[in-house]
Design a protein around this motif. Structure first.
Motif, PDB file in Angstrom:
ATOM      1  N   PHE A 510       0.784  -1.227  -0.077  1.00  0.00           N
ATOM      2  CA  PHE A 510      -0.017  -0.090  -0.033  1.00  0.00           C
ATOM      3  C   PHE A 510       0.860   1.184  -0.078  1.00  0.00           C
ATOM      4  O   PHE A 510       0.490   2.126  -0.733  1.00  0.00           O
ATOM      5  CB  PHE A 510      -0.973  -0.036   1.125  1.00  0.00           C
ATOM      6  CG  PHE A 510      -2.248  -0.811   0.965  1.00  0.00           C
ATOM      7  CD1 PHE A 510      -3.234  -0.158  -0.080  1.00  0.00           C
ATOM      8  CD2 PHE A 510      -2.766  -1.709   1.764  1.00  0.00           C
ATOM      9  CE1 PHE A 510      -4.356  -0.900  -0.276  1.00  0.00           C
ATOM     10  CE2 PHE A 510      -3.916  -2.175   1.658  1.00  0.00           C
ATOM     11  CZ  PHE A 510      -4.806  -1.775   0.617  1.00  0.00           C
ATOM     12  N   ILE A 511       1.936   1.295   0.908  1.00  0.00           N
ATOM     13  CA  ILE A 511       2.727   2.659   1.027  1.00  0.00           C
ATOM     14  C   ILE A 511       3.519   2.616  -0.308  1.00  0.00           C
ATOM     15  O   ILE A 511       3.471   3.664  -0.917  1.00  0.00           O
ATOM     16  CB  ILE A 511       3.809   2.159   2.011  1.00  0.00           C
ATOM     17  CG1 ILE A 511       2.827   2.164   3.472  1.00  0.00           C
ATOM     18  CG2 ILE A 511       4.723   3.257   2.062  1.00  0.00           C
ATOM     19  CD1 ILE A 511       3.895   1.945   4.535  1.00  0.00           C
ATOM     20  N   GLU A 566      -3.795  -9.096  -1.546  1.00  0.00           N
ATOM     21  CA  GLU A 566      -4.409  -9.136  -3.130  1.00  0.00           C
ATOM     22  C   GLU A 566      -4.980  -7.570  -3.258  1.00  0.00           C
ATOM     23  O   GLU A 566      -4.814  -7.083  -4.172  1.00  0.00           O
ATOM     24  CB  GLU A 566      -5.573 -10.098  -3.189  1.00  0.00           C
ATOM     25  CG  GLU A 566      -5.143 -11.615  -3.266  1.00  0.00           C
ATOM     26  CD  GLU A 566      -4.229 -11.749  -4.746  1.00  0.00           C
ATOM     27  OE1 GLU A 566      -4.041 -10.765  -5.544  1.00  0.00           O
ATOM     28  OE2 GLU A 566      -4.136 -12.955  -4.758  1.00  0.00           O
ATOM     29  N   LEU A 567      -5.544  -7.153  -2.264  1.00  0.00           N
ATOM     30  CA  LEU A 567      -6.361  -5.743  -2.716  1.00  0.00           C
ATOM     31  C   LEU A 567      -5.127  -4.744  -2.748  1.00  0.00           C
ATOM     32  O   LEU A 567      -5.272  -3.668  -3.520  1.00  0.00           O
ATOM     33  CB  LEU A 567      -7.182  -5.453  -1.209  1.00  0.00           C
ATOM     34  CG  LEU A 567      -8.602  -6.266  -1.489  1.00  0.00           C
ATOM     35  CD1 LEU A 567      -9.491  -5.874  -0.188  1.00  0.00           C
ATOM     36  CD2 LEU A 567      -9.567  -5.742  -2.452  1.00  0.00           C
ATOM     37  N   ALA A 568      -4.136  -5.105  -1.672  1.00  0.00           N
ATOM     38  CA  ALA A 568      -2.960  -4.022  -1.752  1.00  0.00           C
ATOM     39  C   ALA A 568      -2.302  -4.195  -3.066  1.00  0.00           C
ATOM     40  O   ALA A 568      -1.694  -3.039  -3.671  1.00  0.00           O
ATOM     41  CB  ALA A 568      -2.134  -4.383  -0.433  1.00  0.00           C
ATOM     42  N   ILE A 569      -2.052  -5.324  -3.607  1.00  0.00           N
ATOM     43  CA  ILE A 569      -1.335  -5.444  -4.981  1.00  0.00           C
ATOM     44  C   ILE A 569      -2.299  -4.722  -6.012  1.00  0.00           C
ATOM     45  O   ILE A 569      -1.569  -3.868  -6.841  1.00  0.00           O
ATOM     46  CB  ILE A 569      -1.295  -6.920  -5.360  1.00  0.00           C
ATOM     47  CG1 ILE A 569      -0.179  -7.426  -4.457  1.00  0.00           C
ATOM     48  CG2 ILE A 569      -0.794  -7.172  -6.948  1.00  0.00           C
ATOM     49  CD1 ILE A 569       0.060  -9.038  -4.402  1.00  0.00           C
ATOM     50  N   ASP A 654     -15.088  -8.100  -2.965  1.00  0.00           N
ATOM     51  CA  ASP A 654     -13.974  -6.939  -2.934  1.00  0.00           C
ATOM     52  C   ASP A 654     -13.357  -7.228  -4.061  1.00  0.00           C
ATOM     53  O   ASP A 654     -12.792  -6.417  -4.858  1.00  0.00           O
ATOM     54  CB  ASP A 654     -13.485  -6.613  -1.677  1.00  0.00           C
ATOM     55  CG  ASP A 654     -14.512  -6.278  -0.731  1.00  0.00           C
ATOM     56  OD1 ASP A 654     -15.483  -5.482  -1.054  1.00  0.00           O
ATOM     57  OD2 ASP A 654     -14.212  -6.013   0.676  1.00  0.00           O
ATOM     58  N   ILE A 655     -12.555  -8.244  -4.245  1.00  0.00           N
ATOM     59  CA  ILE A 655     -11.505  -8.693  -5.177  1.00  0.00           C
ATOM     60  C   ILE A 655     -12.017  -8.651  -6.529  1.00  0.00           C
ATOM     61  O   ILE A 655     -11.221  -7.908  -7.275  1.00  0.00           O
ATOM     62  CB  ILE A 655     -10.676  -9.993  -4.760  1.00  0.00           C
ATOM     63  CG1 ILE A 655      -9.840  -9.850  -3.352  1.00  0.00           C
ATOM     64  CG2 ILE A 655      -9.751 -10.263  -5.794  1.00  0.00           C
ATOM     65  CD1 ILE A 655      -9.221 -11.166  -3.164  1.00  0.00           C
ATOM     66  N   VAL A 656     -13.046  -9.214  -6.716  1.00  0.00           N
ATOM     67  CA  VAL A 656     -13.726  -9.173  -8.094  1.00  0.00           C
ATOM     68  C   VAL A 656     -13.890  -7.794  -8.295  1.00  0.00           C
ATOM     69  O   VAL A 656     -13.453  -7.547  -9.522  1.00  0.00           O
ATOM     70  CB  VAL A 656     -14.835 -10.065  -8.321  1.00  0.00           C
ATOM     71  CG1 VAL A 656     -15.615  -9.800  -9.599  1.00  0.00           C
ATOM     72  CG2 VAL A 656     -14.667 -11.396  -7.903  1.00  0.00           C
ATOM     73  N   SER A 657     -14.621  -6.814  -7.660  1.00  0.00           N
ATOM     74  CA  SER A 657     -14.710  -5.620  -7.832  1.00  0.00           C
ATOM     75  C   SER A 657     -13.695  -4.781  -8.466  1.00  0.00           C
ATOM     76  O   SER A 657     -13.378  -3.982  -9.304  1.00  0.00           O
ATOM     77  CB  SER A 657     -15.684  -5.012  -6.724  1.00  0.00           C
ATOM     78  OG  SER A 657     -15.871  -3.523  -6.913  1.00  0.00           O
ATOM     79  N   LYS A 658     -12.392  -4.904  -7.426  1.00  0.00           N
ATOM     80  CA  LYS A 658     -11.161  -4.019  -7.651  1.00  0.00           C
ATOM     81  C   LYS A 658     -10.564  -4.362  -8.660  1.00  0.00           C
ATOM     82  O   LYS A 658      -9.853  -3.649  -9.379  1.00  0.00           O
ATOM     83  CB  LYS A 658     -10.676  -4.135  -6.363  1.00  0.00           C
ATOM     84  CG  LYS A 658     -11.147  -3.434  -5.150  1.00  0.00           C
ATOM     85  CD  LYS A 658     -11.131  -2.065  -5.168  1.00  0.00           C
ATOM     86  CE  LYS A 658     -11.436  -1.477  -3.995  1.00  0.00           C
ATOM     87  NZ  LYS A 658     -11.854   0.208  -3.997  1.00  0.00           N
ATOM     88  N   THR A 659     -10.620  -5.954  -9.084  1.00  0.00           N
ATOM     89  CA  THR A 659      -9.924  -6.366 -10.219  1.00  0.00           C
ATOM     90  C   THR A 659     -10.610  -6.016 -11.299  1.00  0.00           C
ATOM     91  O   THR A 659      -9.811  -5.348 -12.393  1.00  0.00           O
ATOM     92  CB  THR A 659      -9.809  -7.812 -10.306  1.00  0.00           C
ATOM     93  OG1 THR A 659      -9.247  -8.500  -9.080  1.00  0.00           O
ATOM     94  CG2 THR A 659      -9.267  -8.471 -11.456  1.00  0.00           C
TER      95      THR A 659
END
Length: 1108
Positions: A510-511, A566-569, A654-659
């Motif tokens: 994230f950083i 995964e969300l951070a990536i 969440d992962i599907v949405s962000k992807t």
């Protein structure tokens, strides 16, 4: 009202507030609302206040009085208003100390409302602050508290616009209050505080706390007042510059004001101490020009900085979280209102900087306590470092640049280590502590602040991050290798260590994503070599992403990392895409360029004198130092990650949405979309996009993401050169057509199964996604040819079979709404093509099938009525509206050849809108927009259908239109006004003609002769007394109404004249005379425009003297 009626009211009030049955409470509420229906109930409300000892009855009476006074203000004489005001004031004085707090709050609101509405009626209203409230303040502590509450409410009332009154009226009253009373009220608050601090006011602890809280609240409200009419967002916690008038200068500049607030902060507990700090924040935000000289402003700043140093050194009051939060806000606000050149000149700046650093470090070390405040501290450091280039090193305190550099490194190191340390602490707490990574809002606030701070000392901070990243990745890989060697399941200790390492890598990713996303392409920063540090950090994240993705794909989705990692990536990929994936096509093949002109998206045209310009060199150095391959390789890595996420994380929305969000952004950019077409992963994706390969499509909660998924794929397919590289559009939609064919072969019973329902919702959402990306005639025509004639009857069958299932019918109607929407003139068939008529026939069949079934169902009024009934109805109206206004159907063909499809669709839709109670129409915004849009289109192009209806139906529609004119929604009001214009224009152009529609209209008007008069009065009232947002929409139908019914205009003119004083009558008559000059008796556009201009001048002229 008598004693028996009073007892009934008290019983109803008890039922309303303490009753256990929802039905009885609802019934009691409806019966008590009758008290607010007419101004005739004012004596009854006063009787309740005078004779009842029931606090709930007093509350209802007070609330009813407030509504009655507000809604019927113009019915009272000036003297009546003063009498009511005095009655309420005396009632508060007599009963206030002994009655419940909620009754006092309601009565004080009533008193302040009367004062606001009558501000210009009589000087007595403006004397409330000078004569009446001071009596409360001097009459004892309980009355003093009441007086302060009155002032607090009065400031709020005069500061907040009132619904139903124009912004001009509000500002006029607000400005007068600001100039006449506000400073006196602020001084009263400070004086009361000073008396409390010096023990001139004494009482028990509860009374003193109440007086302190009310006095501080009064100071805060005064400073928060909207001095210049900017209407600030009340939900925003951070304040802007406080625009206090020049008359406030002595009291703001007086050192004793700030000292009093700081002393009160130090000597009290929350909430008083935190309120005192809030007042300090507002004073520190006063405009620069308030101070007569820089010396005075510097003296004011020194008081603030000295007090801040003392608080940071002694930690006074900071053990309380409310105080701590407000103090962090003060630190964040200091640099926002003062330039760094002023801060460095202040006495003790270096000490202040060190203490601020120490305070920030301590706060970050104790992150459990300060999560919601850290971003204020980061904001302080971000603003400090951002101003460094604009301050000379020899200005102010000696060595201040070096001191800032040192403290920034210390702050960031502490931040990174604290956040990494938080992972183990949260894991060990076993749920007792909240994970900072779960607070998305606070996390984003912090990440937004990091880039500018970190890039101030990027070299050491970059090294710091690498030193934290490398061991973590190495340990993570080692532990996962151990787990793999043990058959995929390690010991509990190893799994805990992996969990902690994944949390640390999440923070670091994230950083790094935030810092990389903060890269600046401005020329001032391009030669700093920052891209090489970006490359080093990006290499670690890319390697981590590769490793995680390899484990995921090689184990068939069994070996997953944490969802947060995964969300951070994905967050990092978004940042990287935004900064480094916008100019690949300018770099590709540039070796052979000796001198060229290229266009960089968003950067204009650049001349390349030596092959590569500075930006391109930076771009190439970035990928060279990253060592992960060129931009194509990196893009393929990202897209491969996208594909594997969609394949192996189907249950994590969440992962599907962000992807998909990342995928959509990449497919939407011109350069990045062309890059995607060259990738092998995209080629695979386009030929294997079905649920068989991507199981997230089969998960019910991902249904809405299917639309996004197919929107992206279709957009790529239709990108320039897409079909050449990815195959034909027909082949792309073949899997969707296969499912449609299977479903369309089923009979009604076979279609009505749970398994088919899932397939049906999915395929309809897929079609909607495909359709939404069609932006030209060719591509739309291709899809139309695929769907017609094979599947058009199937859509009608779905509406027939699944009419009572919201999920299915909504999916169908949303697809059809998109399919009928003529955006970019894409629905444009050949002149000899019947496709437009065929499309409307299908739409008519769907709407009739659904609408008729819907109308046969009984209406159940509960919380699910919108989902079950109104949502589908509004979508059906939207579908028909798109067709009727799409300009691709010649509707005159249908009656000419006795084809009933148009008449059927309009008839069923008309029945649907008439079946909805008006209250429900207004209550549900999406329904109301579809409702009024349909009525406007109906009157525009099919007015004979409306006029041919029964008189009761026509009058019901006009009642809906009339109510629409008076709503607060600007869109609805405009649509209703346009509908009135269509009706009046039709009447004017056809009056006296022997037409069936005209005969029907005359019949309707005979049933309600005052229809045009009521519409004229409402529109003129909106013009003269309403808000300015819909002036144009309101003005357009006035000319056609005047042409259609001159008597209506004359009647309104006479009525308005009768409500004004003799002096105003003369002015009003003159204004009407000017309005009617040079107005011709026709409705040509030039005449309409001229009349609208005259109406604007008429409104401005009359509002300056009209009495409401």
């Amino acid at each position: 009202m008598d004693a028996q009626s009073l007892a009934q009211v008290e019983t109803l009030c008890d039922t309303l507030y303490v009753g256990s049955s929802n039905t009885s409470r609802t019934d009691a509420q409806q019966r008590l609302l009758a008290l607010q229906s007419s101004s005739d109930y004012i004596p009854q409300c006063q009787y309740v206040l005078d004779h009842s000892t029931n606090h709930y009855a007093r509350l209802v009476a007070s609330n009813s009085l407030t509504e009655l006074i507000t809604n019927h203000w113009n019915k009272f004489t000036v003297q009546d208003r003063i009498v009511i005001r005095d009655y309420v004031l005396n009632y508060i004085a007599q009963h206030g100390p002994s009655q419940q707090e909620f009754v006092n709050i309601s009565l004080i609101k009533l008193l302040c409302r009367i004062t606001k509405l009558g501000w210009f009626d009589d000087p007595a209203h403006r004397e409330l602050c000078d004569e009446q409230v001071p009596k409360f303040l001097q009459h004892g502590l309980d009355h003093c508290i009441l007086g302060l509450k009155i002032l607090n409410r009065l400031v709020d009332e005069l500061n907040i616009p009132l619904t139903g009154r124009t912004l001009t009226q509000h500002r006029k009253t607000s400005v007068s209050f600001r100039d006449v009373c506000l400073l006196k009220i602020f001084q009263l608050g400070l004086t009361t505080l000073r008396q409390l601090q010096t023990r001139a006011i004494t009482g028990n602890a509860q009374q003193e706390a109440a007086i302190g809280d009310q006095s501080l609240g009064l100071c805060v409200r005064c400073l928060n007042f909207d001095f210049i009419g900017t209407n600030p967002d009340e939900s925003a916690e951070d304040v802007g510059t406080i625009q206090v008038p020049a008359s406030w200068r002595p009291i703001v500049q007086d050192p004793s004001t700030l000292e009093l607030l700081f002393e009160f902060y130090s000597s009290t507990e929350p909430p008083c101490s935190s309120r005192a700090m809030e007042a300090v924040i507002l004073l520190a935000s006063c405009r620069r020009s308030l101070f007569p000289s820089d010396k005075d402003r510097a003296a004011f700043l020194e008081i603030i900085m000295r007090s801040i140093r003392e608080i940071m050194a002694s930690r006074a009051g900071l053990q309380h979280q409310q105080n701590y939060h407000q103090f962090c806000r003060l630190l964040g606000r200091i640099k926002a209102n003062y330039q760094l050149s002023e801060l460095v000149k202040a006495e003790g700046y270096i000490e202040w900087l060190g203490l601020a650093s120490s305070f920030t470090v301590t706060s970050m070390e104790n992150w459990q306590w300060s999560t919601n405040s850290i971003h204020y501290l980061l904001a302080l450091w971000g603003r400090l470092v951002a101003a460094v280039p604009y301050v000379r090193a020899d200005t102010g305190a000696k060595g201040h640049p070096e001191a800032l550099e040192k403290e920034v490194i210390s702050v960031i190191q502490c931040y990174v280590d604290s956040m990494l340390g938080s992972v183990a602490t949260v894991a060990a707490s076993e749920g007792a502590l909240d994970d900072p990574l779960d607070d998305d809002g606070s996390l984003r606030e912090q990440l937004d602040r990091l880039p500018i701070i970190c890039r101030f000392q990027y070299q050491p901070i970059g090294s710091l991050l690498l030193n934290r990243f490398d061991p973590a990745i190495s340990q993570y890989q080692e532990l996962l290798n151990i787990v793999s060697s043990q058959g995929g399941r390690g010991s509990d200790d190893i799994m805990r260590r992996i969990e902690v390492l994944e949390g640390k890598l999440t923070w670091l990713t994230f950083i790094v994503g935030a810092i990389v996303g903060g890269h600046s392409w401005s020329s001032a920063h391009l030669s700093d070599g920052e891209e090489t540090i970006d490359a080093g950090l990006s290499r670690r994240v890319m390697q981590l992403a590769q490793f995680v993705d390899y484990r995921l794909s090689s184990t068939g989705g069994q070996a997953k990392c944490s969802q947060k990692l995964e969300l951070a990536i994905l967050f990092y990929f978004q940042s990287f895409r935004r900064v480094y994936m916008f100019m690949w096509d300018q770099v590709t093949g540039s070796d052979s360029i000796s001198e060229a002109v290229v266009t960089v998206v968003g950067m204009g045209t650049l001349k390349l004198d030596s092959g590569l310009n500075t930006k391109q060199k930076v771009y190439e150095r970035m990928f060279e130092h990253m060592g992960m391959g060129d931009h194509t390789t990196v893009a393929n890595l990202i897209i491969t990650k996208v594909a594997n996420n969609l394949k192996f994380w189907p249950n994590e929305e969440d992962i599907v949405s962000k992807t998909l969000e990342l995928f959509l952004e990449m497919a939407s950019g011109y350069s990045s979309s062309k890059l995607l077409l060259t990738l092998e992963t995209i080629h695979y994706l386009m030929s294997h996009h079905s649920a068989e390969h991507f199981p997230f499509l089969t998960i019910h909660k991902n249904a809405r993401h299917r639309t996004t998924y197919y929107t992206i794929l279709t957009r790529l397919m239709l990108t320039s050169g897409g079909e050449e590289k990815l195959g034909t559009f027909q082949k792309f939609v073949e899997p969707i057509c296969t499912v449609l064919s299977q479903l369309s072969s089923l009979d009604a019973a076979g279609l009505r199964t749970a398994q088919v329902k899932k397939l049906l919702i999915g395929v309809l959402r897929d079609l909607r996604g495909v359709t939404s990306s069609l932006h030209n005639r060719k591509t739309y025509g291709t899809l139309f040819d695929i769907l017609y004639p094979a599947y058009f009857p199937f859509f009608t069958k779905v509406a027939e079979v699944w009419h009572d299932e919201p999920e299915v019918i909504v999916s169908l109607l949303k697809f059809l709404e998109e399919f009928c929407y003529n955006k970019a003139n894409r629905v444009n068939f050949d002149q000899n093509s019947p496709n437009g008529i065929l499309l409307f026939r299908m739409i008519s069949d769907v709407i009739c099938s659904y609408g008729r079934k819907l109308l046969t169902h009984s209406v159940v009024k509960d919380n699910s009525i919108y989902k079950i009934r109104y949502k589908g109805m509004s979508l059906a109206l939207n579908v028909l509206n798109s067709c009727l206004s799409g300009n691709y159907v010649c509707f005159g063909v249908f009656p000419l050849y006795n084809d009933p499809v148009l008449e059927n669709a309009l008839s069923v839709s008309l029945e649907m809108i008439l079946s909805v109670p008006l209250d429900d129409v207004i209550a549900y915004p999406k329904l109301s927009k579809a409702h009024y849009a349909f009525i406007e289109i109906l009157f525009r192009g099919n007015i004979s259908t409306v006029l041919g209806a029964d008189t009761n139906v026509f009058l019901q529609i006009m009642h809906v239109v009339h109510e629409g004119l008076q709503t607060n929604d600007g869109t609805l009001c405009a649509q209703a006004a346009t509908t009135v214009d269509h009706l009046a224009t039709f009447y004017f152009e056809n009056v006296g003609k022997d037409k069936p529609a005209m005969h029907k209209l005359n019949t309707h008007l005979n049933a309600q002769p005052d229809l045009f008069s009521r519409l004229t009065a409402t529109l003129f009232n909106l013009l003269l007394f309403g808000s300015a947002q819909n002036n144009w929409a309101v003005m357009r139908p006035l000319l056609s109404l005047m042409m259609a019914s001159e008597q209506s205009f004359t009647s309104y003119k006479e009525y308005l004249m009768s409500t004004q004083s003799p002096e105003n009558q003369g002015l009003l008559n003159e204004a009407f005379g000017k309005l009617l000059q040079d107005v011709n008796r026709n409705l040509e556009s030039t005449n309409r425009d001229r009349f609208v201009q005259k109406l604007t001048a008429f409104r401005v002229a009359t509002r300056s003297f009209l009495t409401l």
